[in-house]
Write a protein that holds these residues in place. Structure first.
Motif, PDB file in Angstrom:
ATOM      1  N   ARG A  87       0.795  -1.392  -0.217  1.00  0.00           N
ATOM      2  CA  ARG A  87      -0.419  -0.043  -0.385  1.00  0.00           C
ATOM      3  C   ARG A  87       0.935   0.874   0.003  1.00  0.00           C
ATOM      4  NH1 ARG A  87      -2.963  -3.155  -1.367  1.00  0.00           N
ATOM      5  NH2 ARG A  87      -4.696  -4.483  -0.201  1.00  0.00           N
ATOM      6  N   GLY A  88       2.791   1.476  -0.235  1.00  0.00           N
ATOM      7  CA  GLY A  88       3.407   2.313   0.143  1.00  0.00           C
ATOM      8  C   GLY A  88       3.034   2.523   0.695  1.00  0.00           C
ATOM      9  N   THR A  89       3.517   1.978   1.929  1.00  0.00           N
ATOM     10  CA  THR A  89       4.066   2.250   3.156  1.00  0.00           C
ATOM     11  C   THR A  89       5.024   1.451   4.102  1.00  0.00           C
ATOM     12  OG1 THR A  89       2.216   0.571   4.721  1.00  0.00           O
ATOM     13  CG2 THR A  89       0.991   3.237   3.248  1.00  0.00           C
ATOM     14  N   ALA A  90       4.970   1.900   4.940  1.00  0.00           N
ATOM     15  CA  ALA A  90       6.432   1.269   6.293  1.00  0.00           C
ATOM     16  C   ALA A  90       6.106   0.032   5.881  1.00  0.00           C
ATOM     17  CB  ALA A  90       6.519   1.524   7.504  1.00  0.00           C
ATOM     18  N   ALA A  91       4.256  -0.521   6.077  1.00  0.00           N
ATOM     19  CA  ALA A  91       4.113  -1.983   6.630  1.00  0.00           C
ATOM     20  C   ALA A  91       3.923  -2.772   5.653  1.00  0.00           C
ATOM     21  CB  ALA A  91       2.675  -2.030   6.759  1.00  0.00           C
ATOM     22  N   ASP A  92       4.442  -2.120   4.315  1.00  0.00           N
ATOM     23  CA  ASP A  92       4.579  -3.305   2.743  1.00  0.00           C
ATOM     24  C   ASP A  92       5.801  -4.191   3.422  1.00  0.00           C
ATOM     25  OD1 ASP A  92       2.686  -2.038   1.349  1.00  0.00           O
ATOM     26  OD2 ASP A  92       4.167  -0.284   0.475  1.00  0.00           O
ATOM     27  N   SER A  93       6.448  -3.581   3.810  1.00  0.00           N
ATOM     28  CA  SER A  93       8.154  -4.354   4.594  1.00  0.00           C
ATOM     29  C   SER A  93       7.892  -5.565   5.937  1.00  0.00           C
ATOM     30  CB  SER A  93       9.264  -3.115   4.511  1.00  0.00           C
ATOM     31  OG  SER A  93       9.407  -3.244   3.316  1.00  0.00           O
ATOM     32  N   PHE A  94       6.429  -4.975   6.667  1.00  0.00           N
ATOM     33  CA  PHE A  94       6.228  -6.406   8.065  1.00  0.00           C
ATOM     34  C   PHE A  94       5.796  -7.449   7.122  1.00  0.00           C
ATOM     35  CE2 PHE A  94       4.880  -2.506  10.340  1.00  0.00           C
ATOM     36  CZ  PHE A  94       6.251  -1.450  10.305  1.00  0.00           C
ATOM     37  N   LEU A  95       6.713  -8.289   7.886  1.00  0.00           N
ATOM     38  CA  LEU A  95       6.509  -9.336   7.559  1.00  0.00           C
ATOM     39  C   LEU A  95       6.649 -10.176   8.550  1.00  0.00           C
ATOM     40  CD1 LEU A  95       8.877 -10.327   4.195  1.00  0.00           C
ATOM     41  CD2 LEU A  95       5.816 -10.163   4.679  1.00  0.00           C
ATOM     42  N   PRO A  96       5.427 -11.159   8.909  1.00  0.00           N
ATOM     43  CA  PRO A  96       6.171 -12.665  10.652  1.00  0.00           C
ATOM     44  C   PRO A  96       7.764 -13.832   9.804  1.00  0.00           C
ATOM     45  CG  PRO A  96       4.263 -13.163   8.797  1.00  0.00           C
ATOM     46  CD  PRO A  96       4.084 -11.546   8.723  1.00  0.00           C
ATOM     47  N   HIS A  97       7.907 -12.922  11.030  1.00  0.00           N
ATOM     48  CA  HIS A  97       9.167 -14.232  10.574  1.00  0.00           C
ATOM     49  C   HIS A  97       9.521 -14.535  12.445  1.00  0.00           C
ATOM     50  CE1 HIS A  97      10.750 -10.176  11.463  1.00  0.00           C
ATOM     51  NE2 HIS A  97      11.542 -10.091  11.795  1.00  0.00           N
ATOM     52  N   THR A  98      10.503 -15.373  12.959  1.00  0.00           N
ATOM     53  CA  THR A  98      10.939 -16.140  13.540  1.00  0.00           C
ATOM     54  C   THR A  98      12.221 -15.687  13.420  1.00  0.00           C
ATOM     55  OG1 THR A  98       9.220 -17.720  13.504  1.00  0.00           O
ATOM     56  CG2 THR A  98      11.294 -18.175  15.197  1.00  0.00           C
ATOM     57  N   VAL A  99      12.641 -15.118  15.526  1.00  0.00           N
ATOM     58  CA  VAL A  99      13.823 -14.954  15.728  1.00  0.00           C
ATOM     59  C   VAL A  99      14.303 -16.237  16.296  1.00  0.00           C
ATOM     60  CG1 VAL A  99      15.582 -13.357  17.268  1.00  0.00           C
ATOM     61  CG2 VAL A  99      13.762 -12.466  15.601  1.00  0.00           C
ATOM     62  N   HIS A 100      15.520 -16.563  15.817  1.00  0.00           N
ATOM     63  CA  HIS A 100      15.657 -18.554  16.548  1.00  0.00           C
ATOM     64  C   HIS A 100      17.216 -18.032  16.852  1.00  0.00           C
ATOM     65  CE1 HIS A 100      13.402 -20.540  14.064  1.00  0.00           C
ATOM     66  NE2 HIS A 100      13.438 -19.794  12.555  1.00  0.00           N
ATOM     67  N   ILE A 101      17.516 -18.319  18.535  1.00  0.00           N
ATOM     68  CA  ILE A 101      17.763 -18.048  19.525  1.00  0.00           C
ATOM     69  C   ILE A 101      19.664 -18.856  19.159  1.00  0.00           C
ATOM     70  CG2 ILE A 101      19.337 -18.710  21.525  1.00  0.00           C
ATOM     71  CD1 ILE A 101      17.164 -15.724  21.076  1.00  0.00           C
ATOM     72  N   THR A 102      20.652 -19.032  18.671  1.00  0.00           N
ATOM     73  CA  THR A 102      21.649 -19.722  18.129  1.00  0.00           C
ATOM     74  C   THR A 102      21.783 -20.144  19.351  1.00  0.00           C
ATOM     75  OG1 THR A 102      23.238 -18.608  18.609  1.00  0.00           O
ATOM     76  CG2 THR A 102      22.330 -18.946  16.373  1.00  0.00           C
TER      77      THR A 102
END
Length: 238
Positions: A123-138
């Motif tokens: 939609r032409g806003t910053a939210a265009d790059s908001f994706l659900p993702h996981t942060v994995h602890i190494t």
């Protein structure tokens, strides 16, 4: 002469989209409650002040993009090598001073992209790059004082693709999957949290932190807070 209490220098500015004032204000009370004398600068000019830098135990930087002179970057790098801690989050540390190779050499990683949603959903806003993702602890992260006890967690915000070197200690990662609208052909894993030793100093970079709401995620808050204490000269000297 060094001050009696540990001193933190908060350096903020650059692109306003990352809310440098609001986001750093989230953590200033924490620093004060841990006994730090906090100085705040709206300019990287302070990095070229050797006396001030020598009296600083921790630098918290939130300066996305922007520019720093060679003298300023040299002053910052010299201070860290001498024992001053350095930490920051998101673009405020991992996407600062793009034209400075010396800064990139110092922090060990650079933002390259934050992949976007499929074109029909943008939609032409910053939210265009908001994706659900996981942060994995190494495995290293599960033992490191900054991330020990934190389980893998999910976020719905910018997922940083980071170019990095092998001198960083990766405490957490995130993986960019293959999607039909993106050009890469296999999953790519980027560091999401990393530690780095530079001379006598310590560096801790956390890539989540696009705005206040992300920094208030309990896992992100814990990582940033612990990272400040771990990176600080008081910890390095212990």
């Amino acid at each position: 002469m060094r001050t009696t209490h540990p001193t933190a220098l908060v350096v903020r500015g650059g692109w306003e989209g990352h809310r440098p004032i609001e986001t750093t204000d989230v953590f200033i009370p924490f620093l004060k409650s841990n006994g730090y004398t906090v100085r705040v600068s709206e300019s990287t000019d302070v990095y070229a002040d050797p006396d001030l830098m020598a009296d600083t135990d921790l630098i918290v930087q939130c300066v996305t993009m922007s520019e720093a002179t060679a003298e300023q970057v040299s002053g910052l790098a010299s201070a860290v090598a001498a024992g001053t801690g350095f930490t920051g989050w998101h673009g405020g540390a991992a996407d600062s001073f793009r034209a400075s190779a010396d800064y990139l050499h110092l922090v060990g990683g650079q933002f390259a992209a934050h992949p976007a949603k499929e074109p029909a959903l943008r939609r032409g806003t910053a939210a265009d790059s908001f994706l659900p993702h996981t942060v994995h602890i190494t495995p290293l992260g599960r033992e490191h004082p900054v991330t020990a006890g934190i389980e893998d967690f999910t976020l719905d915000t910018e997922q940083y693709w980071v170019l990095h070197d092998d001198l960083i200690d990766v405490l957490a990662t995130t993986t960019h999957p293959v999607r039909p609208w993106h050009p890469w052909q296999r999953p790519v894993t980027s560091p999401a949290v990393w530690a780095r030793h530079w001379g006598a100093g310590r560096i801790l970079i956390t890539t989540p932190g696009h705005d206040v709401s992300v920094l208030q995620n309990p896992n992100v808050t814990t990582i940033v807070r612990r990272g400040m204490l771990w990176a600080s000269r008081t910890a390095s000297a212990s």
